[in-house]
Scaffold this active site. Structure first.
Site, short mmCIF file in Angstrom:
data_model
loop_
_atom_site.label_atom_id
_atom_site.label_comp_id
_atom_site.label_asym_id
_atom_site.label_seq_id
_atom_site.Cartn_x
_atom_site.Cartn_y
_atom_site.Cartn_z
N GLU A 194 34.48 46.95 39.99
CA GLU A 194 33.66 45.81 40.50
C GLU A 194 32.39 45.56 38.90
O GLU A 194 32.14 46.90 38.52
CB GLU A 194 33.02 46.09 41.12
N ARG B 156 34.48 51.85 49.33
CA ARG B 156 34.00 51.62 48.07
C ARG B 156 35.26 51.33 47.42
O ARG B 156 36.48 51.27 47.98
CB ARG B 156 33.77 53.03 47.18
N ILE C 149 28.95 54.12 60.31
CA ILE C 149 30.08 52.46 60.13
C ILE C 149 31.05 52.64 60.51
O ILE C 149 31.69 51.31 61.42
CB ILE C 149 29.81 51.82 58.43
N HIS D 26 31.09 41.38 47.48
CA HIS D 26 30.59 43.30 47.55
C HIS D 26 28.85 42.88 48.75
O HIS D 26 27.58 43.32 48.91
CB HIS D 26 29.68 43.96 46.48
N GLY E 184 31.80 57.28 59.92
CA GLY E 184 30.82 57.77 60.27
C GLY E 184 29.76 56.84 60.51
O GLY E 184 30.45 55.80 61.50
C1 DGY Z 1 26.25 50.31 50.05
O1 DGY Z 1 25.29 50.72 50.59
O2 DGY Z 1 26.73 51.71 49.90
C2 DGY Z 1 26.66 49.04 49.44
O3 DGY Z 1 28.27 49.10 48.82
C3 DGY Z 1 25.58 48.08 49.84
O4 DGY Z 1 25.16 48.39 51.31
#
Ligand code: DGY
Length: 332
Positions: free
Chosen positions: A268, A239, A158, A287, A156
């Site tokens: 977490e 995640r 990122i 995180h 995606g």
């Molecule tokens: C998200 O945006 O999903 C991250 O885990 C926190 O920035």
């Protein structure tokens, strides 16, 4: 008059988005998540909610908040929200894509470098007064990042931003995603599609950039680690539950893979005790993916804009349950 509840502390500046709208905002000035029953009680009379990924928004919550029209998650991931239940309840759900892409990709790359080059170990060694002289067989001997093969699980926004960074390190970039890019886009980004098993077998570093779904939960299990190179390292900034943490700890202890850089965890803020014991080539972060001042501010502003838009009869820029789009726009 519409009212908005903010479940936990955010960047105050974001509240400027409500100026001149007549919307009232109640900000809970606390950075700890409320237990579910307290969150339900606190939000029950509001029209809009700004929440964080530590708030669980499920059918029970939605039933307790009959006035609610919009839930804005200050995160790109929204696995803390039961989106089908929200859609059934006619509640718009929004997230914060885009504004955190580069910060998260930077962190993924930092984690990759830190794990490969054992940066935290070197820092701890020096602070402990153990750096007495430079030697060829340095204690923190790492592995090359430049020229290595990077496997991206998920491509995606990122994942693509990480691929662009990898180009600067002359890396070969493989990717696996449910959607394959058109050949021209693959060429432009410098990435090659691989089946999951091939990605595991060929990568020196595997970096996770997929959302948490039923299909991705525990995708990295004992079998996946067995399929990776014994010299490979796993990086996860997506995640935690995508990785079976106990299986990862076992794989690291048994030398099935060589290292891991983790920014997210299965339960977490809890971290598997066995994982915590591993210090060599294992880097653990709280995180931090989107944790830059600018990015967190933009995430909060975007969430505030989304709530404002829904409550003033406009479609928000980042609606998750797009099925509701038509219902959100105010008539003439
Ligand atoms: C998200 O945006 O999903 C991250 O885990 C926190 O920035």
């Amino acid at each position: 008059m519409s009212r908005v509840f903010v479940s936990q502390e955010i960047v105050d500046e974001a509240l400027e988005e409500f100026e001149g709208t007549g919307i009232t905002v109640d900000l809970r000035r606390d950075h700890t998540p409320l237990p579910a029953a307290e969150l339900r009680a606190a939000a029950s009379t509001y029209d809009g909610l700004i929440c964080l990924l530590t708030d669980r928004i499920d059918a029970e919550f939605l039933a307790a908040c009959p006035r609610l029209r919009v839930v804005a998650n200050v995160a790109v991931g929204y696995d803390n929200i039961d989106v089908p239940a929200a859609t059934r309840a006619g509640v718009a759900v929004t997230n914060t894509p885009g504004v955190l892409t580069d910060a998260t990709a930077d962190l993924a790359f930092a984690l990759l470098l830190a794990t490969a080059r054992r940066i935290p170990e070197g820092d701890a060694f020096l602070r402990a007064g153990r750096y007495t002289h430079w030697r060829v067989n340095q204690e923190q001997m790492g592995v090359d990042v430049h020229g290595a093969t990077l496997g991206l699980f998920g491509l995606g926004q990122i994942g693509r931003a990480v691929a662009r960074r990898a180009r600067g390190f002359d890396m070969t970039v493989l990717y696996h995603d449910v959607q394959r890019l058109p050949a021209e886009d693959e060429r432009e980004l410098g990435v090659t599609y691989a089946e999951f098993d091939e990605l595991l077998a060929r990568s020196d570093f595997v970096s996770v950039h997929a959302p948490l779904l039923d299909s991705t939960r525990h995708r990295f299990d004992a079998a996946a680690f067995a399929a990776m190179k014994p010299t490979a390292m796993l990086i996860n900034t997506a995640r935690g539950p995508i990785v079976d943490e106990a299986a990862l700890a076992a794989a690291l202890r048994e030398g099935m893979i060589a290292g891991a850089g983790l920014d997210v965890f299965e339960r977490e803020p809890e971290v598997d005790a066995l994982l915590l014991e591993l210090r060599e080539r294992v880097v653990l972060l709280p995180h931090l993916g989107s944790a830059t001042g600018t990015t967190r501010r933009e995430m909060c502003r975007m969430a505030a804009r989304s709530v404002r838009d829904v409550l003033t009869g406009k479609r928000p820029e980042n609606l998750v349950n797009t099925e509701l789009a038509d219902r959100l726009v105010a008539g003439p």
